[in-house]
Motif scaffolding. Structure first.
Motif, PDB file in Angstrom:
ATOM      1  N   LYS A 260      38.873  49.925  44.368  1.00 25.95           N
ATOM      2  CA  LYS A 260      39.919  49.799  43.399  1.00 25.95           C
ATOM      3  C   LYS A 260      41.579  50.435  43.982  1.00 25.95           C
ATOM      4  CE  LYS A 260      36.099  51.209  40.488  1.00 25.95           C
ATOM      5  NZ  LYS A 260      35.376  51.574  41.730  1.00 25.95           N
ATOM      6  N   MET A 261      42.353  49.981  43.075  1.00 26.78           N
ATOM      7  CA  MET A 261      43.664  50.549  43.496  1.00 26.78           C
ATOM      8  C   MET A 261      43.691  51.915  43.792  1.00 26.78           C
ATOM      9  SD  MET A 261      45.690  48.074  43.793  1.00 26.78           S
ATOM     10  CE  MET A 261      47.444  48.748  43.833  1.00 26.78           C
ATOM     11  N   SER A 262      42.871  52.679  42.965  1.00 24.71           N
ATOM     12  CA  SER A 262      43.133  54.355  43.006  1.00 24.71           C
ATOM     13  C   SER A 262      42.411  54.810  44.679  1.00 24.71           C
ATOM     14  CB  SER A 262      42.146  54.990  41.970  1.00 24.71           C
ATOM     15  OG  SER A 262      40.878  54.195  42.143  1.00 24.71           O
ATOM     16  N   ASP A 269      46.838  54.581  54.342  1.00 28.33           N
ATOM     17  CA  ASP A 269      46.664  53.765  55.656  1.00 28.33           C
ATOM     18  C   ASP A 269      45.144  52.851  55.684  1.00 28.33           C
ATOM     19  OD1 ASP A 269      48.626  54.800  56.522  1.00 28.33           O
ATOM     20  OD2 ASP A 269      47.772  56.804  57.356  1.00 28.33           O
ATOM     21  N   LEU A 270      44.670  52.862  54.589  1.00 28.07           N
ATOM     22  CA  LEU A 270      43.353  52.186  54.579  1.00 28.07           C
ATOM     23  C   LEU A 270      43.515  50.677  54.423  1.00 28.07           C
ATOM     24  CD1 LEU A 270      40.209  52.201  54.192  1.00 28.07           C
ATOM     25  CD2 LEU A 270      40.317  52.240  51.735  1.00 28.07           C
ATOM     26  N   LEU A 271      42.842  49.792  55.457  1.00 29.07           N
ATOM     27  CA  LEU A 271      43.073  48.507  55.331  1.00 29.07           C
ATOM     28  C   LEU A 271      41.627  47.875  54.735  1.00 29.07           C
ATOM     29  CD1 LEU A 271      44.654  47.786  58.813  1.00 29.07           C
ATOM     30  CD2 LEU A 271      45.898  47.974  56.469  1.00 29.07           C
ATOM     31  N   ILE A 272      41.903  46.760  54.010  1.00 28.65           N
ATOM     32  CA  ILE A 272      40.599  46.415  53.398  1.00 28.65           C
ATOM     33  C   ILE A 272      40.493  44.800  53.877  1.00 28.65           C
ATOM     34  CG2 ILE A 272      39.735  45.382  50.958  1.00 28.65           C
ATOM     35  CD1 ILE A 272      40.414  48.376  50.811  1.00 28.65           C
ATOM     36  N   GLY A 281      36.953  41.738  40.918  1.00 30.90           N
ATOM     37  CA  GLY A 281      36.286  42.565  39.812  1.00 30.90           C
ATOM     38  C   GLY A 281      34.910  43.131  40.087  1.00 30.90           C
ATOM     39  N   VAL A 282      34.108  42.670  41.221  1.00 34.08           N
ATOM     40  CA  VAL A 282      32.779  43.325  41.397  1.00 34.08           C
ATOM     41  C   VAL A 282      33.019  44.121  42.966  1.00 34.08           C
ATOM     42  CG1 VAL A 282      30.358  42.652  41.856  1.00 34.08           C
ATOM     43  CG2 VAL A 282      31.587  41.229  40.359  1.00 34.08           C
ATOM     44  N   GLU A 283      33.194  43.540  43.945  1.00 34.58           N
ATOM     45  CA  GLU A 283      33.320  44.333  45.056  1.00 34.58           C
ATOM     46  C   GLU A 283      34.548  44.786  45.146  1.00 34.58           C
ATOM     47  OE1 GLU A 283      30.937  40.548  45.280  1.00 34.58           O
ATOM     48  OE2 GLU A 283      32.902  40.538  46.130  1.00 34.58           O
ATOM     49  N   LEU A 284      35.778  44.106  44.698  1.00 34.58           N
ATOM     50  CA  LEU A 284      37.265  44.589  44.913  1.00 34.58           C
ATOM     51  C   LEU A 284      37.683  44.335  43.646  1.00 34.58           C
ATOM     52  CD1 LEU A 284      38.133  42.741  48.249  1.00 34.58           C
ATOM     53  CD2 LEU A 284      37.331  45.169  47.914  1.00 34.58           C
ATOM     54  N   GLU A 285      38.465  45.288  43.285  1.00 34.25           N
ATOM     55  CA  GLU A 285      39.316  45.024  42.048  1.00 34.25           C
ATOM     56  C   GLU A 285      40.365  43.826  42.307  1.00 34.25           C
ATOM     57  OE1 GLU A 285      41.161  48.786  40.453  1.00 34.25           O
ATOM     58  OE2 GLU A 285      42.841  47.860  39.613  1.00 34.25           O
ATOM     59  N   SER A 286      40.634  43.187  41.113  1.00 39.52           N
ATOM     60  CA  SER A 286      41.366  41.878  41.512  1.00 39.52           C
ATOM     61  C   SER A 286      42.627  42.287  42.220  1.00 39.52           C
ATOM     62  CB  SER A 286      41.750  40.984  40.145  1.00 39.52           C
ATOM     63  OG  SER A 286      41.986  39.888  40.709  1.00 39.52           O
ATOM     64  N   LYS A 287      43.322  43.277  41.881  1.00 40.41           N
ATOM     65  CA  LYS A 287      44.675  43.649  42.478  1.00 40.41           C
ATOM     66  C   LYS A 287      44.477  44.241  43.932  1.00 40.41           C
ATOM     67  CE  LYS A 287      47.559  45.443  38.786  1.00 40.41           C
ATOM     68  NZ  LYS A 287      48.161  46.455  37.945  1.00 40.41           N
ATOM     69  N   VAL A 288      43.480  44.622  44.117  1.00 39.07           N
ATOM     70  CA  VAL A 288      43.132  44.861  45.716  1.00 39.07           C
ATOM     71  C   VAL A 288      43.103  43.773  46.685  1.00 39.07           C
ATOM     72  CG1 VAL A 288      41.489  46.037  47.114  1.00 39.07           C
ATOM     73  CG2 VAL A 288      42.011  47.062  44.973  1.00 39.07           C
ATOM     74  N   VAL A 289      42.150  42.500  45.862  1.00 38.71           N
ATOM     75  CA  VAL A 289      42.326  41.415  46.847  1.00 38.71           C
ATOM     76  C   VAL A 289      43.849  40.927  47.186  1.00 38.71           C
ATOM     77  CG1 VAL A 289      41.585  39.047  46.616  1.00 38.71           C
ATOM     78  CG2 VAL A 289      40.271  40.621  45.442  1.00 38.71           C
ATOM     79  N   ASP A 290      44.681  41.146  46.340  1.00 34.31           N
ATOM     80  CA  ASP A 290      45.993  40.419  46.762  1.00 34.31           C
ATOM     81  C   ASP A 290      46.914  41.535  47.235  1.00 34.31           C
ATOM     82  OD1 ASP A 290      45.196  38.175  45.281  1.00 34.31           O
ATOM     83  OD2 ASP A 290      45.504  38.967  43.412  1.00 34.31           O
ATOM     84  N   HIS A 291      46.476  42.746  47.329  1.00 36.96           N
ATOM     85  CA  HIS A 291      47.310  43.635  47.947  1.00 36.96           C
ATOM     86  C   HIS A 291      47.661  43.357  49.447  1.00 36.96           C
ATOM     87  CE1 HIS A 291      48.601  47.735  48.976  1.00 36.96           C
ATOM     88  NE2 HIS A 291      48.750  47.955  47.547  1.00 36.96           N
TER      89      HIS A 291
END
Ligand code: CP
Length: 323
Positions: A260-262, A269-272, A281-291
């Motif tokens: 999640k964004m948190s 420094d974490l990369l996804i 919304g399951v493995e990744l919060e949607s905002k994280v996908v687009d981060h």
């Protein structure tokens, strides 16, 4: 990340790419170095080199795919190979034809290389015993997905100086994940530390063997997996392979293992990464996908370059990558 001269080799010792389990660090580095050269072709005004002119490649896809299939097809076209695409749906497979018979009939039309995706682990290895062509595994059941791991390695190598001591956490459905297996083999061969994290019900039975390779640890806590982590690779929850109910609910999975964004705020420094397709919304919060720290589309771009490199290196041609 660069190769040092004493690690360089100029060809692979394998005829096929069935998995990364038996590829050496030098062979993996050779594929990555060759992919970096081919990646440059993708940004030219004319995105094509004659390297595989006269080579015929068949793409046998017995399982759904977007990224891998398009990526192989584009890689073949960028190298000027002749390509044939085969989907199980709409073919004589629906009339009961076996993988062996299909492959041998297609081979009789004079092919050089076979790319295969299949739901059965070992299908790519089986094909090597049916046809004389070089075989590239594009994902076989829950076994291996070597070109996905190679494109993941290329993506990480763009961001870090070395794999030695790099901390990569692979999070989610490890049990059903060919991506996790190939990444464990590739990353540990190159000297990275891998943390496998997920619910105990989604951990594979052969976990001890993965841990015995060294450089692999297990946790069931996402917080623990993200502590000191450089790259978090979230895996797709494979609803089609679950069989029995291994998850109470997708909502609970997201609560416990979703990034999640948190988490991005807590680890600046974490990369996804994620192999796709993402269940937002399951493995990744949607905002994280687009981060901006999500490398998911870089992975897709690198997939074309890696597949060009693998096709070139297994083709037996001694031509240079740029022609
Ligand atoms: N990453 C991956 O293998 O995606 P596809 O299933 O879309 O090919």
């Amino acid at each position: 990340m660069t190769q040092t001269p004493d690690t360089q080799i100029s060809e692979l010792s394998h005829k096929h790419l069935l998995g990364l389990v038996d590829y050496s660090d030098k062979e993996i580095e050779l594929i990555l170095a060759t992919a970096r050269q081919f990646r440059e072709v993708l940004y030219r005004p004319i995105r094509r080199v004659p390297t595989l002119r006269g080579t015929t490649v068949v793409n046998l896809f017995y399982e759904a795919s977007t990224r891998t299939r398009i990526s192989f097809e584009l890689a073949e076209k960028r190298l000027s190979a002749d390509t044939v695409n085969f989907s199980a749906s709409g073919s004589s497979v629906s009339k009961g034809e076996s993988l062996k018979d299909t492959a041998q009939n297609i081979e009789a039309m004079q092919l050089d290389m076979v790319v295969v995706r299949h739901k059965s682990p070992g299908a790519a290895h089986f094909l090597t015993q049916c046809v004389p062509s070089a075989v590239i595994n594009a994902g076989d059941g829950a076994h291996e997905h070597p070109t996905q791991a190679l494109l993941d390695l290329l993506t990480m190598s763009d961001k870090f100086e070395t794999f030695r001591g790099l901390n990569v956490s692979i999070i989610g459905d490890i049990m059903h994940s060919r991506v996790a297996r190939s990444n464990v083999y590739g990353l540990t061969t190159l000297g990275a530390n891998v943390t496998l994290c997920g619910p105990s019900t989604l951990m594979p039975v052969e976990l001890d063997r993965l841990v015995d390779r060294g450089g692999v640890r297990i946790t069931h806590s996402l917080d623990e997996a993200l502590e000191g982590c450089d790259v978090a690779m979230a895996l797709r929850i494979q609803l089609e392979r679950q069989g029995s109910n291994r998850l109470p609910s997708l909502r609970e999975y997201h609560e416990l293992f979703g990034i999640k964004m948190s988490h991005l705020e807590a680890h600046p420094d974490l990369l996804i990464m994620h192999p796709g397709p993402v269940n937002r919304g399951v493995e990744l919060e949607s905002k994280v996908v687009d981060h901006e720290r999500a490398l998911i589309l870089d992975q897709v771009t690198n997939g074309v370059a890696v597949r060009m490199a693998v096709l070139f290196l297994l083709s037996g041609t001694r031509a240079q990558p740029d022609g």
